[in-house]
Design a protein around this motif. Sequence first.
Motif, PDB file in Angstrom:
ATOM      1  N   ILE A  59      15.382  44.236  61.671  1.00 12.16           N
ATOM      2  CA  ILE A  59      15.661  45.368  62.554  1.00 12.16           C
ATOM      3  C   ILE A  59      16.353  44.833  63.800  1.00 12.16           C
ATOM      4  O   ILE A  59      15.877  43.882  64.426  1.00 12.16           O
ATOM      5  N   TYR A  60      17.496  45.408  64.113  1.00  8.55           N
ATOM      6  CA  TYR A  60      18.200  45.071  65.348  1.00  8.55           C
ATOM      7  C   TYR A  60      17.944  46.186  66.353  1.00  8.55           C
ATOM      8  O   TYR A  60      17.904  47.358  65.993  1.00  8.55           O
ATOM      9  N   GLY A  61      17.841  45.823  67.620  1.00  3.97           N
ATOM     10  CA  GLY A  61      17.773  46.810  68.699  1.00  3.97           C
ATOM     11  C   GLY A  61      16.473  47.589  68.696  1.00  3.97           C
ATOM     12  O   GLY A  61      15.545  47.289  67.925  1.00  3.97           O
ATOM     13  N   ARG A  66      18.318  51.357  67.491  1.00  4.01           N
ATOM     14  CA  ARG A  66      17.599  50.618  66.444  1.00  4.01           C
ATOM     15  C   ARG A  66      18.349  50.735  65.105  1.00  4.01           C
ATOM     16  O   ARG A  66      18.701  51.830  64.675  1.00  4.01           O
ATOM     17  N   VAL A  67      18.588  49.577  64.475  1.00  4.15           N
ATOM     18  CA  VAL A  67      19.256  49.566  63.162  1.00  4.15           C
ATOM     19  C   VAL A  67      18.398  48.762  62.197  1.00  4.15           C
ATOM     20  O   VAL A  67      18.034  47.620  62.486  1.00  4.15           O
ATOM     21  N   ARG A  68      18.081  49.360  61.045  1.00  3.25           N
ATOM     22  CA  ARG A  68      17.332  48.628  60.016  1.00  3.25           C
ATOM     23  C   ARG A  68      18.373  48.005  59.082  1.00  3.25           C
ATOM     24  O   ARG A  68      18.836  48.650  58.136  1.00  3.25           O
ATOM     25  N   ALA A  69      18.789  46.782  59.388  1.00  8.94           N
ATOM     26  CA  ALA A  69      19.883  46.143  58.638  1.00  8.94           C
ATOM     27  C   ALA A  69      19.415  45.685  57.256  1.00  8.94           C
ATOM     28  O   ALA A  69      20.192  45.691  56.304  1.00  8.94           O
ATOM     29  N   LEU A  70      18.158  45.272  57.141  1.00  5.78           N
ATOM     30  CA  LEU A  70      17.567  44.938  55.830  1.00  5.78           C
ATOM     31  C   LEU A  70      16.275  45.726  55.706  1.00  5.78           C
ATOM     32  O   LEU A  70      15.473  45.775  56.649  1.00  5.78           O
ATOM     33  N   GLY A  87      28.782  44.795  48.831  1.00  5.96           N
ATOM     34  CA  GLY A  87      28.244  46.065  49.340  1.00  5.96           C
ATOM     35  C   GLY A  87      29.200  46.638  50.361  1.00  5.96           C
ATOM     36  O   GLY A  87      30.045  45.930  50.905  1.00  5.96           O
ATOM     37  N   PRO A  88      29.056  47.933  50.658  1.00  2.56           N
ATOM     38  CA  PRO A  88      29.952  48.551  51.641  1.00  2.56           C
ATOM     39  C   PRO A  88      29.804  47.903  53.015  1.00  2.56           C
ATOM     40  O   PRO A  88      28.803  47.217  53.273  1.00  2.56           O
ATOM     41  N   SER A  89      30.769  48.154  53.887  1.00  2.00           N
ATOM     42  CA  SER A  89      30.693  47.630  55.253  1.00  2.00           C
ATOM     43  C   SER A  89      29.418  48.145  55.927  1.00  2.00           C
ATOM     44  O   SER A  89      29.083  49.326  55.811  1.00  2.00           O
ATOM     45  N   GLY A  90      28.681  47.234  56.580  1.00  2.00           N
ATOM     46  CA  GLY A  90      27.454  47.624  57.268  1.00  2.00           C
ATOM     47  C   GLY A  90      26.239  47.690  56.357  1.00  2.00           C
ATOM     48  O   GLY A  90      25.152  48.087  56.793  1.00  2.00           O
ATOM     49  N   SER A  91      26.390  47.279  55.083  1.00  2.00           N
ATOM     50  CA  SER A  91      25.258  47.383  54.146  1.00  2.00           C
ATOM     51  C   SER A  91      24.223  46.283  54.349  1.00  2.00           C
ATOM     52  O   SER A  91      23.129  46.350  53.786  1.00  2.00           O
ATOM     53  N   GLY A  92      24.561  45.247  55.117  1.00  2.00           N
ATOM     54  CA  GLY A  92      23.595  44.195  55.401  1.00  2.00           C
ATOM     55  C   GLY A  92      23.897  42.864  54.741  1.00  2.00           C
ATOM     56  O   GLY A  92      23.062  41.948  54.757  1.00  2.00           O
TER      57      GLY A  92
HETATM   58  N1  LIG Z   1      23.508  41.583  66.228  1.00  2.00           N
HETATM   59  C1  LIG Z   1      23.406  42.858  65.866  1.00  2.00           C
HETATM   60  N2  LIG Z   1      22.914  43.787  66.712  1.00  2.00           N
HETATM   61  C2  LIG Z   1      22.785  45.073  66.351  1.00  2.00           C
HETATM   62  N3  LIG Z   1      23.121  45.545  65.127  1.00  2.00           N
HETATM   63  C3  LIG Z   1      23.628  44.661  64.241  1.00  2.00           C
HETATM   64  C4  LIG Z   1      23.803  43.287  64.567  1.00  2.00           C
HETATM   65  N4  LIG Z   1      24.327  42.665  63.482  1.00  2.00           N
HETATM   66  C5  LIG Z   1      24.482  43.607  62.536  1.00  2.00           C
HETATM   67  N5  LIG Z   1      24.063  44.800  62.984  1.00  2.00           N
HETATM   68  C6  LIG Z   1      24.031  46.066  62.234  1.00  2.00           C
HETATM   69  O1  LIG Z   1      23.307  45.840  61.045  1.00  2.00           O
HETATM   70  C7  LIG Z   1      23.917  46.507  59.939  1.00  2.00           C
HETATM   71  C8  LIG Z   1      24.279  45.493  58.868  1.00  2.00           C
HETATM   72  O2  LIG Z   1      25.293  44.647  59.395  1.00  2.00           O
HETATM   73  P1  LIG Z   1      25.946  43.452  58.550  1.00  2.00           P
HETATM   74  O3  LIG Z   1      26.911  42.762  59.437  1.00  2.00           O
HETATM   75  O4  LIG Z   1      24.865  42.638  57.930  1.00  2.00           O
HETATM   76  O5  LIG Z   1      26.696  44.272  57.396  1.00  2.00           O
HETATM   77  P2  LIG Z   1      27.810  43.749  56.383  1.00  2.00           P
HETATM   78  O6  LIG Z   1      27.477  44.371  55.063  1.00  2.00           O
HETATM   79  O7  LIG Z   1      27.923  42.281  56.422  1.00  2.00           O
HETATM   80  O8  LIG Z   1      29.098  44.453  57.005  1.00  2.00           O
HETATM   81  P3  LIG Z   1      30.659  44.026  56.927  1.00  2.00           P
HETATM   82  O9  LIG Z   1      31.062  44.071  55.469  1.00  2.00           O
HETATM   83  O10 LIG Z   1      31.328  45.115  57.714  1.00  2.00           O
HETATM   84  O11 LIG Z   1      30.794  42.667  57.543  1.00  2.00           O
HETATM   85  C9  LIG Z   1      25.116  47.257  60.498  1.00  2.00           C
HETATM   86  O12 LIG Z   1      24.731  48.576  60.775  1.00  2.00           O
HETATM   87  C10 LIG Z   1      25.422  46.502  61.781  1.00  2.00           C
HETATM   88  O13 LIG Z   1      26.028  47.352  62.733  1.00  2.00           O
END
Ligand SMILES: Nc1ncnc2c1ncn2[C@@H]1O[C@H](COP(=O)(O)OP(=O)(O)OP(=O)(O)O)[C@@H](O)[C@H]1O
Length: 298
Positions: A59-61, A66-70, A87-92
Amino acid sequence: MRRVDPRRLLALLGPGRHTDDQPHQADQPAPEKRPRLVRPDAFAPVPDPIVTARALTKIYGAGNTRVRALDGVDVDLGRGELTAIMGPSGSGKSTLMHCLAGLDSPTSGTILLGGVQISGLSQRRLTELRRTRIGFVFQAYNLVPTLTAAENITLPLDIARAPVDRERFRTIVETLELSDRLHHRPAELSGGQQQRVACARALIAAPAVVFADEPTGNLDSTAAAEVLGFLRRSVEELGQSVVMVTHEATAAAYAHRVVFLADGRLEGELRDPDADAILTAQGELSAARDAAMTRAPS
Ligand SMILES: Nc1ncnc2c1ncn2[C@@H]1O[C@H](COP(=O)(O)OP(=O)(O)OP(=O)(O)O)[C@@H](O)[C@H]1O
């Protein structure tokens, strides 16, 4: 310099079964054996994983940001395999890779890498582990500009004050066709050559795992095919385990296994895919996500 058997070089660097345009074309599976998308509840067991993650959450922030990245990732990555994470952009994807490689700490969950429980290790132990057990290849090469190619390659060992295995050095350098570039500095090398130096650096210490984050993002298709072909062969020739994040189906087609992420969760896997199978699976997963959104109560 030791002569390399040209047949060996051809086997190592020739346009193997994965050319950039049509990966896996030479041994395209018969239609009835097309790689099939498997959902997480039916993943084939990974008998001897090099990386194991359980209930991984990041979890970021906080509050509004707050973002649940995983979101509870359970995954085993095979030893001696090339695994692609898509995975799509932002998928983690990057978050997952960074947690698995000890570059970032998960909010909760456990990670076992090469038999070492890395979740919960101190920063000092993590740094040591990254130096000795993990190799990295980044999109931006990250070479030291003042060092020659040879010095960049042996840097991890020099920092660890460990001896260089000269036979391994020679094999890697010859395989990557860097023998006549060893005294050049990064600015004197093409992008493809710089990324090949980065691959050599990642492999020199025989790490438990090489993590590659969009390794071909800055390369043209020929240079990309060379780097991907080498990563695949490092698995087949040197028994290396490689985990690569990519958003390109042609790059992921070099992998033995592709795992798909969306919204911080695992969505599926493909084994021995070609680029077409990957694109089809991506379409299937995207349609399933759209259908779930439509069904979800507003
Ligand atoms: N340091 C951070 N602080 C806050 N949110 C973050 C941070 N790093 C990533 N995120 C958020 O976490 C989520 C997953 O990000 P991540 O970079 O892992 O995705 P990704 O699949 O690698 O994306 P991309 O293909 O665009 O690089 C996104 O919503 C992103 O905005």
